[in-house]
Design a protein around this motif. Structure first.
Motif, mmCIF file in Angstrom:
data_model
loop_
_atom_site.group_PDB
_atom_site.id
_atom_site.type_symbol
_atom_site.label_atom_id
_atom_site.label_comp_id
_atom_site.label_asym_id
_atom_site.label_seq_id
_atom_site.Cartn_x
_atom_site.Cartn_y
_atom_site.Cartn_z
ATOM 1 N N PRO A 136 0.761 -1.191 -0.084
ATOM 2 C CA PRO A 136 -0.019 0.091 0.017
ATOM 3 C C PRO A 136 0.603 1.217 -0.015
ATOM 4 C CG PRO A 136 -0.962 -1.702 1.483
ATOM 5 C CD PRO A 136 0.408 -2.160 1.084
ATOM 6 N N GLN A 137 0.589 2.095 -0.869
ATOM 7 C CA GLN A 137 1.363 3.331 -0.962
ATOM 8 C C GLN A 137 0.575 4.656 -1.038
ATOM 9 O OE1 GLN A 137 3.517 3.119 -4.591
ATOM 10 N NE2 GLN A 137 1.774 2.516 -5.778
ATOM 11 N N ILE A 138 1.462 5.853 -0.930
ATOM 12 C CA ILE A 138 0.391 6.899 -1.070
ATOM 13 C C ILE A 138 0.577 7.370 -2.863
ATOM 14 C CG2 ILE A 138 0.511 9.529 -0.789
ATOM 15 C CD1 ILE A 138 -0.609 7.568 1.496
ATOM 16 N N ASP A 139 -0.400 7.546 -3.403
ATOM 17 C CA ASP A 139 -0.539 7.601 -4.821
ATOM 18 C C ASP A 139 -0.452 8.940 -5.053
ATOM 19 O OD1 ASP A 139 -0.364 5.938 -7.355
ATOM 20 O OD2 ASP A 139 -2.184 7.026 -7.731
ATOM 21 N N GLU A 140 -1.150 9.961 -4.543
ATOM 22 C CA GLU A 140 -0.962 11.222 -4.766
ATOM 23 C C GLU A 140 -1.109 12.050 -3.411
ATOM 24 O OE1 GLU A 140 -4.482 12.357 -6.905
ATOM 25 O OE2 GLU A 140 -4.093 11.008 -8.603
ATOM 26 N N ALA A 141 -0.610 12.921 -3.146
ATOM 27 C CA ALA A 141 -0.350 13.971 -1.772
ATOM 28 C C ALA A 141 0.199 15.333 -2.453
ATOM 29 C CB ALA A 141 0.354 13.397 -0.742
ATOM 30 N N LEU A 142 -0.797 16.385 -2.395
ATOM 31 C CA LEU A 142 -0.455 17.568 -3.019
ATOM 32 C C LEU A 142 -1.237 18.646 -2.218
ATOM 33 C CD1 LEU A 142 -2.942 18.455 -5.296
ATOM 34 C CD2 LEU A 142 -2.077 16.419 -5.973
ATOM 35 N N ILE A 143 -0.868 19.986 -2.516
ATOM 36 C CA ILE A 143 -1.645 20.919 -1.593
ATOM 37 C C ILE A 143 -1.990 21.853 -3.014
ATOM 38 C CG2 ILE A 143 -1.419 23.088 -0.223
ATOM 39 C CD1 ILE A 143 0.342 21.376 1.406
ATOM 40 N N THR A 144 -3.126 22.254 -3.096
ATOM 41 C CA THR A 144 -3.479 23.442 -3.975
ATOM 42 C C THR A 144 -3.592 24.806 -3.780
ATOM 43 O OG1 THR A 144 -4.041 21.433 -5.323
ATOM 44 C CG2 THR A 144 -5.019 23.590 -6.194
#
Length: 393
Positions: A136-144
């Motif tokens: 299991p992994q973090i596929d997306e992590a972002l700030i907009t």
């Protein structure tokens, strides 16, 4: 030849990076407007107070203010939007010589969106694929940073899927264009959204390069125009995208033995168009390298490969036994992509039905034809039958 459970998740989010946060921004704006109206209501009450009942009026005023504050300031829980996708699949794969079956939790996605304030939003997407090699992994992590009511511009930073390509498909199985072009990277992305037109440019952290030149730069753009109507499908969607380094795509990084010893970057070009009319949709997409790879990086018939992929698909929505149903047929083709272990031709047909709210049952048949022996392939054919139960919320 495809793996039985290498499948594309049915994502609930929009295809572009800006749309996952529009709902949160709109809700925040609505709360602000309500706050504004309540404050004016309190002011009107102050001006209309009768002197003989000044004490009672003051109590009413305090109550009104408290109500206004409680309605205008949403709790931190109200700023959260949590979504999930679960896909369970039973598959049969077979050729003339062998066959196998499989039952797996093919996809588990958990998405969290949080509206930090009027300008900033955060997004996290965790992914687990039982048939994948990665845990299991973090596929997306972002700030907009964005406020669509004030400005059409936006800026995002973090781990994301770069806006190169479109990969629109109604099938269970990922389109071959996605295997060639989808690129995860830690990047910065600027966007512009006005009406039906959207443009993005990105600058990412590259994964490929060589000792002499260092890592090859990774940047590009995506231009898209979608005529969004009230039909089931938009009337049309036209897109053009380009990347400075196609070698950084997830599929090519896996296919190339030494990503740190490449002889040069290879740009990529993507084009897509979809035309909808009522319940019918025609999708066409092409993606490929704009120049040949060095033979030692990616070869085809003893020379540098010029990989490409295309997808031609027809989708139709209808009702079956009183339930919403979806029928799709597609032909997909690759060029000089033998080193990526992709078939030369793929034919697909799928029938899906919403058996309950947020629950879909799908059956897909896929037929693959490998590259001929003269090109280094086997010329063999394989078939995959996949039954999928998907739930989203």
């Amino acid at each position: 030849m495809i793996k039985p459970c290498r499948l594309f998740p049915l994502l609930l989010s929009a295809t572009t990076l800006l749309l996952p946060f529009v709902t949160a921004v709109a809700d925040e704006a609505a709360l602000k407007e309500e706050d504004y109206n309540l404050k004016h209501r309190v002011e009107r009450l102050e001006k209309s107070r009768i002197p003989l009942h000044e004490e009672l009026a003051a109590e009413d005023e305090e109550t009104e203010k408290k109500d206004a504050e409680s309605q205008a300031a949403p709790s931190w829980l109200d700023r959260f939007h949590i979504s999930a996708l679960i896909e369970i699949e039973a598959a049969y794969w077979g050729t003339r010589e062998e066959s196998e079956t499989d039952l797996s939790l093919s996809t588990l996605e958990l998405g969290i969106d949080y509206s930090l304030n009027d300008l900033f939003s955060a997004h996290i997407l965790a992914l687990y694929e039982e048939d994948g090699a990665n845990p299991p992994q973090i596929d997306e992590a972002l700030i907009t940073l964005h406020n669509l009511e004030e400005s059409p511009w936006s800026l995002a930073a973090g781990r994301m899927v770069l806006t190169f390509g479109n990969y629109e498909s109604g099938m269970i199985t990922d389109p071959l264009t996605l295997y060639l072009g989808e690129t995860h990277a830690t990047a910065m992305q600027a966007g512009y959204l006005s009406g039906t037109f959207q443009a993005t440019v990105f600058l990412g952290q590259p994964r490929t390069g060589n000792a002499r030149d260092g890592r090859h730069p990774l940047y590009g753009f995506n231009l898209n125009r979608a005529d969004d109507t009230h039909q089931e499908y938009p009337a049309h969607n036209i897109g053009l995208s380009w990347t400075s380094n196609l070698t950084d795509s997830d599929g090519l990084v896996d296919a190339i033995r030494e990503a740190s010893g490449l002889h040069g970057a290879v740009p990529g070009l993507g084009m897509n168009i979809s035309i909808g009319s009522g319940d019918l949709l025609l999708v066409a997409e092409y993606m490929g390298a704009t120049k040949r790879f060095h033979p030692k990086d990616l070869a085809f018939r003893e020379k540098g490969a010029l990989p490409g992929a295309s997808n031609l698909e027809v989708d139709c929505l209808f009702h079956l036994a009183g339930k919403k149903a979806h029928l799709a047929m597609a032909w997909q083709y690759t060029r000089e992509a033998l080193a990526m272990v992709l078939p030369e031709n793929r034919y697909l047909a799928m029938l899906a039905m919403d058996i309950h709210e947020h629950t879909t049952l799908s059956l897909e048949y896929a037929h693959d034809r490998d590259y001929p022996e003269k090109d280094g392939g086997t010329g063999d054919a394989s078939n995959v039958l996949t039954l999928q139960l998907a739930a989203s919320f």
